[in-house]
Design an enzyme around this catalytic site. Structure first.
Site: not given
Length: 904
Positions: A391, A772, A815
């Site tokens: 934003t 994953s 990750k």
């Protein structure tokens, strides 16, 4: 001629109206029938200066009185022994262009002019033309001829009609009547015909025909025709005059009646001047706007409707509200845009730290707008986890472009009327959000930020996503039709910016029209700088400690990032610094408690408020309104509009917040350790990398064990459907390759029919979802069945297919950041993600980590179990020739996070 007492000449009409000849050289260039005229007066006119500065020749205006008709018989030229041809002056008699020809004063024939040269010899000194003429006389006629009398009567009748329409004709008729020698008009029909032709403004040819007519009946016929045309012209002129006059009278009459009606209503008290002022206000607004033609037409109709409606009528209120909205939309009003790349770079660097890829895309977008002159037709969509600044990036773009900013959220929106507006027939109807935005910002080219576009709902009131498509699509929004406004509104100049957390729930047609910019989040180093430059100063000011010596040490910020705020965004970090404002809030409480009321007296703060001259005493509200309390026992509460002034904290106050006392301010750490297994785990345990829903990554251990049973597979740990399928695929691959793995002696031997397998992912309260964990699950199964331990410093991510291919996954940056925190030294990643890791993951995160890119599970097993005895057996059965990717090693000193993780 006038000085000699002979003011007479002959006047003939040129056949060619456009001819400009001063001397007649050809007798056929003029009509042969003309008039013998007397010069009654001459008016000289000064010539002035011409274009070249030379003086113009002096000209004369002569007034001629014709006596009789004459016919030209011969043009006298020098070859005939006459006077050489010379210049002649054109004059205008009764509106007609004429050629003046010199004529002997006495009524004698042309031959006498030659025979008596003494009378005309003086003409040799002037440039004029001389002709021989003969007099023309009207043919005899019978005065009692009924045709002639009838035509005369008709002429008189037409004269009366024209006189009634044109006062100028009335005066000429009066003069003509006075000049007549006979009292009866029927006695001189020839003069009446000449007068009729003279006063009319007919065509030149028609008037010449009347002049040449010697037959009285024929002359009357032609004169009547000319006069009839004059009558028709006068009637048409009168009609036009009446029409214009009637329109003016109608408007004046309406104006007078409306003013009288206003006065009557005002006297009776039925209406005040409020409606008039309102109408004037709407007109003033409309004059300042550049409304399209269709909108202007609707505005005039609605304004006219409001003028004739009673103020108490419900329709008047609806019309007034509609006109209010119609005149508050900024038709044609726009802010001047700034496409300066240097200015945009400065604004983005001031407002945001990091996000270099996003900033580059924004600058490219602005550069295209600079070359095109507009950024129309683009819809930017920022996608990323919560708290990464999507934003605020939209606000920065608006500031860089010098556009007004408006934000509204569509998260959970189910009513299509918020996008398309309500119809005016409903009570409390309002236009759509975008129309409200245009009214609020006051320009037609703002930046409108649509938040949470991936969370838009769908209810019984329609599909807001489809309506949003019409509003955003640059091919459709040039004439966006709001239900309330009911006029086309051009939204093509609005720059739409959308934000979303995921792309999966955005409707495909809407996503197809967007330019997606992924805002993946911040690494630990970027978070540390953001906290130091932006979040901590804001929290200090919000806690009233702006000028107080309160120090939040960098080590404390690092601990907050590592043990409290691991998500990709910085909103939670801001909360903790607000708790770090809690740090500052608790610091403020500690300051007040330590200093006591003596150092910070409340009376000093309220002194100015009590002095407020607008302060007033009001009755304090009773807790129980029904209780019977005497009036004199009511307490008095003082209310005021004076703002309370902040108290100054003494300079002797010093607060230091470090790692040692951080827990006193924000509580115990949320994350105690980065990985479950620091030492070598037992067989059947592998380390995977996951992506949590809050936008952060996580190191997730995967545990597998077996027990006597019937060959079933049990899954626990709040696993999603995709991970359950990955576990089934991994187990199926291990069963199908049991002989290659050395688990059976024969390829046809059945295996694992008498044992159950249990797969568990710890931290069961956290949901695990997404493709994953396939490689990690398969490695855990192989480790369990071969009774071979896996090095805890190896982590892996990637999905597998049933034949053993390693498929690409997402969230690599988060990750790898989690692996970096946990001190992982080797990461196995899909080969298809190599470009993503090399380009989008910062080098500071990849420091000290070795990446191995794999395409097949055989490569995964060879790498995970490298150096173990089982790998020697697999060289023949699970060999994978020529891996498509190679290993990449990044050698560097271990970071502070790695050292702490190893120490833990």
């Amino acid at each position: 001629m006038m000085k000699r007492g002979q003011p007479y000449l002959g006047a003939f009409l040129l056949k060619d109206e456009n001819a400009d000849s001063d001397v007649i050289t050809d007798i056929n260039s003029v009509h042969k029938v003309g008039v013998f005229a007397q010069i009654t007066s001459v008016f000289p006119a000064p010539g002035g200066e011409g274009k070249d500065g030379a003086e113009k020749e002096e000209s004369l205006t002569a007034v001629l009185y014709p006596h009789r008709r004459i016919r030209m018989t011969e043009l006298i030229t020098p070859s005939h022994g006459g006077v050489p041809a010379a210049k002649v002056q054109p004059v205008v008699e009764e509106g007609q262009e004429a050629k003046i020809e010199e004529e002997e004063a006495r009524p004698i024939d042309a031959s006498s002019v030659i025979s008596t040269p003494m009378q005309t010899s003086f003409l040799k000194d002037y440039a004029i033309s001389i002709v021989k003429v003969e007099n023309m006389y009207a043919q005899p006629y019978n005065k009692s001829n009924q045709t002639i009398r009838a035509i005369v009567a008709e002429l008189v009748s037409v004269f009366k009609e024209i006189a009634g329409l044109n006062p100028l004709f009335r005066d000429q008729i009066t003069n003509f009547t006075i000049s007549q020698t006979s009292t009866n008009i029927f006695d001189e029909p020839d003069k009446l015909a000449d007068f009729a032709a003279a006063v009319s403004t007919g065509e030149v040819g028609e008037l010449q025909d009347v002049l040449e007519s010697l037959d009285i009946e024929d002359r009357l016929q032609k004169a009547l025709l000319v006069l009839k045309k004059e009558l028709m012209n006068a009637q048409l002129q009168s009609k036009i005059s009446r029409d214009v006059e009637s329109k003016i009278q109608k408007r004046q009459r309406e104006y007078f009646l409306m003013e009288q009606l206003k006065g009557i209503k005002k006297e009776l008290g039925m209406e005040s001047d409020g409606k008039d002022k309102l109408i004037e206000k709407f007109k003033e607004r409309a004059e300042q706007l550049k409304m399209p033609e269709v909108v202007r037409k609707v505005f005039d109709e609605e304004l006219n409707k409001l003028q004739h409606l009673e103020p108490a009528a419900s329709e008047a209120n609806v019309t007034r509200n509609y006109l209010d909205w119609l005149t508050q939309i900024p038709w044609g009003v726009h802010s001047i845009e700034n496409y300066s790349i240097a200015h945009a770079t400065k604004v983005l660097e001031e407002d945001h730290y990091g996000l270099q890829d996003v900033k580059s895309r924004i600058l490219e977008f602005l550069a295209v707008g600079k070359l095109r002159g507009t950024v129309e037709g683009k819809i930017i969509c920022f996608v990323g986890p919560p708290g990464v600044g999507k934003t605020s990036i939209g606000k920065s773009i608006a500031r860089a472009l010098n556009r007004q900013f408006f934000r509204f959220s569509v998260g959970g929106l189910t009513d299509v009327a918020e996008i398309k507006g309500h119809r005016r027939t409903y009570v409390g109807a309002l236009p759509s959000k975008i129309i409200q935005a245009l009214k609020r910002v006051g320009t037609e080219n703002p930046l409108v930020l649509i938040d949470e576009v991936d969370k838009i709902g769908r209810g019984h009131n329609g599909d807001p996503a489809s309506a949003l498509l019409e509003m955003l699509d640059p091919e459709q929004n040039t004439a966006f039709l709001d239900h309330y406004m009911d006029v086309p509104v051009d939204l093509s100049r609005v720059l739409f910016v959308c934000t979303a957390n995921v792309l999966d729930t955005i409707p495909a047609p809407l996503l197809d029209r967007m330019e997606v910019l992924e805002v993946s989040g911040y690494v630990a180093d970027e978070k540390s700088v953001i906290a130091d430059k932006y979040l901590a100063p804001q929290a200090r000011e919000a806690s009233g400690l702006k000028d107080v010596d309160v120090t939040l040490e960098p080590a404390a910020i690092d601990s907050l990032i590592k043990y409290y705020c691991r998500e990709s965004g910085v909103r939670n970090l801001k909360k903790h610094i607000d708790k770090a404002c809690s740090i500052y809030r608790k610091a403020a409480l500690k300051i007040v408690q330590d200093l006591g009321e003596d150092a910070l007296p409340e009376e000093e703060a309220t002194k100015e408020e009590i002095k407020d001259e607008h302060a007033a005493a009001v009755d304090e509200q009773q807790p129980n309104p029904t209780a019977s309390v005497p009036q004199h026992e009511h307490h008095k509460a003082i209310v005021t509009t004076q703002d309370r002034k902040p108290l100054k904290v003494p300079d002797t106050v010093h607060i230091r917040i470090g790692v040692d006392n951080l827990k006193d301010y924000v509580g115990p750490p949320i994350y105690h350790k980065d990985r479950l297994y620091v030492k070598a785990p037992p067989a059947g345990v592998s380390t995977g990398l996951g992506y949590l829903g809050n936008g952060s990554g996580s190191v997730m251990p995967i545990e597998a064990t077996s027990m006597p049973g019937k060959g079933g597979l049990q899954l626990t740990g709040k696993l999603g459907e995709v991970i359950r399928e990955s576990a089934q695929i991994g187990l199926s691959w291990v069963k199908s390759h049991a002989f290659d793995l050395g688990l059976t002696k024969e390829p046809s031997e059945q295996w694992l029919n008498d044992r159950d397998v249990h797969l568990h992912m710890p931290e069961g309260g956290i949901g695990k979802e997404g493709p994953s964990a396939g490689t990690a699950i398969l490695s855990a199964f192989v480790s369990l069945f071969t009774n071979t331990k896996i090095n805890p410093d190896i982590a892996m991510t990637g999905e597998i297919s049933l034949v053993g291919q390693v498929l690409p996954v997402g969230g690599l940056k988060e990750k790898i950041l989690a692996a970096h925190r946990a001190g992982i030294k080797t990461i196995l990643a899909p080969a298809a993600n190599r470009a993503d890791i090399e380009e989008n993951v910062p080098k500071s995160v990849k420091t000290g980590i070795r990446f191995v890119y794999v395409e097949d599970v055989r490569q995964v097993l060879q790498e995970v179990f490298k150096g173990e005895p089982v790998t020697e057996k697999w060289k023949e059965t699970l060999a994978y020739e020529e891996p498509a990717t190679s290993e990449e090693e990044v050698i560097a000193e271990p970071s502070r996070e790695q050292a702490a993780a190893v120490q833990n």
